[in-house]
Design an enzyme around this catalytic site. Structure first.
Site, mmCIF file in Angstrom:
data_model
loop_
_atom_site.group_PDB
_atom_site.id
_atom_site.type_symbol
_atom_site.label_atom_id
_atom_site.label_comp_id
_atom_site.label_asym_id
_atom_site.label_seq_id
_atom_site.Cartn_x
_atom_site.Cartn_y
_atom_site.Cartn_z
ATOM 1 N N GLU A 152 0.827 -1.204 0.000
ATOM 2 C CA GLU A 152 0.000 0.000 0.000
ATOM 3 C C GLU A 152 0.864 1.258 0.000
ATOM 4 O OE1 GLU A 152 -3.337 2.385 2.702
ATOM 5 O OE2 GLU A 152 -2.307 0.657 3.552
ATOM 6 N N GLU B 214 -11.322 3.002 5.698
ATOM 7 C CA GLU B 214 -10.287 3.384 6.660
ATOM 8 C C GLU B 214 -10.374 4.883 6.884
ATOM 9 O OE1 GLU B 214 -5.821 1.953 7.646
ATOM 10 O OE2 GLU B 214 -6.056 2.927 5.707
#
Length: 178
Positions: A49, A148
């Site tokens: 990520e 998130e």
């Protein structure tokens, strides 16, 4: 199968990013190959990520989808994918439609949050999530979308955007749509 985020680590304190970039990339690639081969034995997928270094983590090594894609290509393992957090992607590069289309074959997981506040997708900000969700659907994305973000109030209220989105699509909330 199961997916696990393999983190890239940080540029050492007091070190110039450019001076250590090549060595860090080499180490990261070796580590990813090692991890990917172990994960393959368990039928698991590793995810990398990119995290923005403008706001969230100034020293994080992996910052852009472009950098992540180049590293994944060098690693050359089919069970390693891109975890694309659109919050970080927008802050570093913008151009989300193009980036989603370009990197779509590499994507193993999507995460979302509004920019710049990192709150719910329907909070005030730069990103048009109904458009982004339609784009993901048109590209054929069938994975999960991870939320998130920091809810502005409580979790249940913070999921009101999802109920509204499902209703706009003619779905019952709690439907099977991911």
């Amino acid at each position: 199968g199961c997916r696990i985020h393999l983190m890239a680590g940080r540029v050492p304190l007091g070190t110039d990013r450019a001076a250590v970039a090549s060595e860090m990339e080499t180490t990261f690639i070796e580590n990813l190959r090692y991890a990917a081969d172990l994960l393959a034995q368990e039928d698991m997928t590793g995810l990398v990520e990119p995290i923005n270094n403008r706001i969230t983590d100034p020293r994080y090594f992996l910052n852009t989808p472009h950098q992540a894609a180049a590293i994944l290509e060098k690693v050359g393992r089919p069970n390693l994918k891109l975890q694309l957090d659109l919050f970080h992607c927008q802050i570093m590069d913008g151009n989300l439609s193009h980036n989603l289309e370009t990197y779509f074959p590499l994507i193993g997981h999507i995460q979302i949050a509004q920019v710049p506040g990192r709150h719910e997708p329907d909070s005030s900000g730069e990103l048009n999530f109904p458009y982004i969700f339609e784009l993901l659907e048109s590209l054929g994305y069938t994975g999960y979308v991870g939320c998130e973000y920091a809810p502005k109030k409580d979790t249940l209220e913070g999921l009101g955007w999802l109920r509204s989105y499902w209703e706009s699509r003619g779905l019952q909330h709690g439907g099977t749509s991911k």
